[in-house]
Design an enzyme around this catalytic site. Structure first.
Site, mmCIF file in Angstrom:
data_model
loop_
_atom_site.group_PDB
_atom_site.id
_atom_site.type_symbol
_atom_site.label_atom_id
_atom_site.label_comp_id
_atom_site.label_asym_id
_atom_site.label_seq_id
_atom_site.Cartn_x
_atom_site.Cartn_y
_atom_site.Cartn_z
ATOM 1 N N LYS B 84 0.807 -1.227 0.000
ATOM 2 C CA LYS B 84 0.000 0.000 0.000
ATOM 3 C C LYS B 84 0.840 1.277 0.000
ATOM 4 C CE LYS B 84 -4.248 -1.689 0.210
ATOM 5 N NZ LYS B 84 -5.161 -1.481 -0.960
ATOM 6 N N GLU B 106 -9.743 6.270 3.066
ATOM 7 C CA GLU B 106 -10.637 5.236 3.577
ATOM 8 C C GLU B 106 -9.798 4.021 3.912
ATOM 9 O OE1 GLU B 106 -9.976 5.531 0.411
ATOM 10 O OE2 GLU B 106 -9.472 3.456 -0.065
ATOM 11 N N SER B 373 1.760 -9.718 -1.154
ATOM 12 C CA SER B 373 1.451 -8.284 -1.048
ATOM 13 C C SER B 373 1.605 -7.726 0.363
ATOM 14 C CB SER B 373 0.036 -8.025 -1.557
ATOM 15 O OG SER B 373 -0.889 -8.833 -0.857
#
Lengths: 256, 405
Positions: B84, B106, B373
């Site tokens: 991220k 968010e 990830s």
């Protein structure tokens, strides 16, 4: 192009006042009670009614309209049931201007062409989609206009005059002028510069201008009416409706 | 610019946001063309995130399965523990360049919220994170992290009180405050230019992987697998390989308790086109066009939509989208822990499960890359809870050529 919307503004103008426009979600608080509330709106002075199709994810709405929409959905509101409500309302109120107000997805899911045909047949006069800007409007606006519905454009404080000209070009009905940057909901006072904005809009469109977002009472409505051809009351009307038919009636009489 | 991917994508937002999106798009294009911006982004990825991330051979896992050699792209080793942060650094640099003084985001599981709070602290910008009230409770450690980093958390009480409602509330705040506030969207969804912008800032994953494979093996991978919720790690990985027609690309959606139960988050396999959060994409929805709540054991995949480019790539047939249910994801989680000494995020475990299914059927010496990830520390409680609810589950060692998963 709808005669009823045009006549609603013409009638108000003849009487020296702004057109009174109210928003109410269909099916709120449930199917049976909703018809009663809509009748009260039409009987107690609404020139135009924006009948809302509730949506699971209403990104342009504040807490009052969000909560009302979720209750209507929980009570079984669907696009079909809202169209049927429109049909019943039309039978009882032949002159009321009737706008179908929705987010894009329920309309897209139903099929824009079928929806516009069915809405026109039910007696709706116009279609307003809150999350469909000019760049995405073709697949909704074309079938709306083909079915004889007005396409209601929205302009906001972020819209410059050139863009406002683009948004309103070829439209019939009226322009929904959003008073503030933000979501629906009651506010105190009117934003500075609304008069100037409306005057600037008149230079780019001949359509009636109706202002909405944050208009909670008669005083705010009167202030808007000095500059606009109509005002739109949403959250405050929904809150009154939530308190029951008598409260809604009393609320509406405050605007007459 | 093209704002659409075939019938998908677009800008389905209130009029108030249209000038804002144009402003962002212009600033984004100028930034990408500015060597100074690109250099600052790349130096932060190197010095702060710790890139490049390793491409790590999973030797014991590959030997146990037989077939393909499995490689792990280690995004779990990034600062904040997931991919991220790559995107957040790009967007917050852009926000600063645009003169914005505050960021909002968010978050569902909290990983994007933590990454945004982290980079906001680094840049000295106030940060507000919108998280569903249910998720604030479910993901308490991440809420604590965000607060420790100085972010304000708004627990969203509307709707289903999860990720989609957090995004609704972030958009509402954005409509009101966009003049000074930048909205950092965490995945390749939302209105244009966000899907393209997030893909661009995540594409470092695929670029590195492609070069690392060529350096190590002298050849491209045969198959690349990544999990897909909104799909940002997958899009960042796949972007480098889309033109390599011989490289099979596989996205893995969260099957939850199974597609047939309706309790899943597989928007591509179990949804149909619809419009949510600014774009048209495949969407979990009722026949009336009301958006459904998604479900997955992995909170990060728990979103009823998916990036519009994934919907497009699915229709075009360039990427295959598989479905992995909760149980297979848990088994893959256990497998990576026991065979490689790596605790994967439950999101990434979905990709691992598909790799474990595919590898035995692939020829010896062929190459399979999995995008790992994120790290799984955040999921220890979720895994324990799932196992407590499924006492019949037991991890069985993988055997050569076995098809346990």
């Amino acid at each position: 192009m709808s005669d009823r919307i045009r006549n609603a503004f013409a009638k108000a103008r003849r009487r020296g006042r702004a057109a009174r426009i109210f928003y109410m979600p269909g099916g709120f608080p449930d199917r049976a009670a909703s018809d009663t509330l809509l009748d009260i709106l039409a009987d107690e002075g609404a020139d135009i009614l924006e009948l809302g199709m509730p949506f699971s994810d209403p990104i342009a709405d504040g807490p009052v309209i969000q909560a009302a929409g979720q209750r209507a959905l929980a009570a079984g509101a669907t696009l079909r049931s809202v169209l049927e409500q429109g049909r019943r309302l039309r039978e009882r109120h032949p002159e009321l201007g009737l706008v179908l107000f929705s987010y894009a997805n329920p309309i897209y899911s139903y099929g824009p062409e079928a929806l516009c045909r069915d809405a026109a047949a039910a007696g709706f006069d116009a279609l307003l989609l809150t999350d469909v800007p000019h760049e995405e409007e073709a697949e909704f606006r074309r079938p709306a206009e083909a079915a004889g519905l007005d396409w209601i454009p929205l302009v906001s404080p972020a819209t410059d005059p050139d863009r406002a000209a683009l948004l309103t070009a070829g439209c019939t009905g009226f322009v929904y002028v959003i008073t503030v940057r933000g979501i629906t909901g009651e506010r105190t006072g009117l934003p500075a510069g609304l008069g100037e904005r409306l005057a600037a809009l008149r230079r780019v469109t001949g359509l009636p201008l109706a202002a909405g977002f944050g208009i909670a009472d008669r005083a705010a409505a009167d202030a808007v009416a000095e500059h606009a051809d109509g005002y739109i009351v949403g959250s405050a009307a929904v809150r009154a409706a939530d308190a029951g038919p008598d409260a809604l009636r009393a609320f509406l009489r405050g605007f007459r | 610019m093209s704002t659409h991917y075939g019938i998908y994508g677009g800008q389905y937002v209130p009029e108030t946001l249209m000038p804002v999106l144009r402003e962002i798009e212009t600033a984004y294009r100028e930034a990408l063309a500015d060597p100074g911006f690109v250099a600052e982004y790349e130096s932060l990825l190197r010095d702060y995130v710790g890139r490049e991330s390793p491409l790590c051979p999973a030797r014991r896992l590959s030997a146990a399965l037989g077939g393909a050699d499995i490689y792990l792209k280690r995004e779990d080793l990034n600062h904040t523990g997931a991919h991220k942060v790559n995107n957040v650094i790009g967007q917050i640099l852009l926000a600063k360049r645009m003169g914005k003084t505050r960021v909002i985001a968010e978050t569902g599981a909290g990983m994007h919220g933590v990454a945004t709070a982290t980079v906001a602290a680094l840049m000295g910008m106030p940060c507000t994170v919108y998280q569903g009230a249910v998720d604030v409770r479910r993901q308490a450690p991440n809420a604590d992290r965000m607060r420790a980093l100085g972010a304000e958390i708004v627990a969203v009480e509307s709707g289903s009180q999860t990720l989609k409602d957090a995004m609704n509330e972030a958009i509402r705040e954005w409509v009101a405050t966009a003049e000074n506030t930048f909205y950092v969207i965490g995945t390749v969804a939302g209105p244009a230019p966000y899907p393209e912008m997030v893909r661009t800032f995540q594409s470092v994953i695929g670029r590195e992987t492609r070069r690392q494979m060529l350096d190590r093996c002298g050849a491209l991978p045969d198959t690349v697998v990544a999990c897909v919720g909104g799909g940002s790690n997958a899009m960042g990985m796949f972007a480098a390989f889309l033109d390599d027609r011989d490289v099979r690309l596989v996205g893995v959606e969260a099957g939850g308790e199974g597609l047939e139960t309706g309790r899943h988050a597989a928007s591509i396999n179990g949804g149909r086109p619809g419009i949510l959060h600014g774009c048209r994409t495949r969407l979990l929805q009722t026949p009336d066009g009301q958006v459904l709540e998604a479900y997955s054991v992995s909170a990060g995949l728990d979103y009823p939509g998916v990036g519009p480019e994934h919907s497009f790539l699915a229709d075009a047939g360039r990427v295959t989208y598989a479905v992995c249910n909760d149980r297979d994801a848990i088994r893959a989680f256990d497998a990576l822990c026991r065979y490689e000494g790596i605790i994967p995020a439950l999101e990434s475990s979905h990709a691992l499960a598909e790799a474990i299914r595919l590898a035995p059927a692939m020829p010896k010496g062929s190459r399979l890359v999995v995008c790992l990830s994120g790290r799984g520390d955040k999921d220890m409680g979720n895994v324990a809870d799932w196992k407590a609810r499924h006492p019949d589950y037991r991890f069985e060692p993988l055997e050569k050529g076995s098809r346990h998963v």
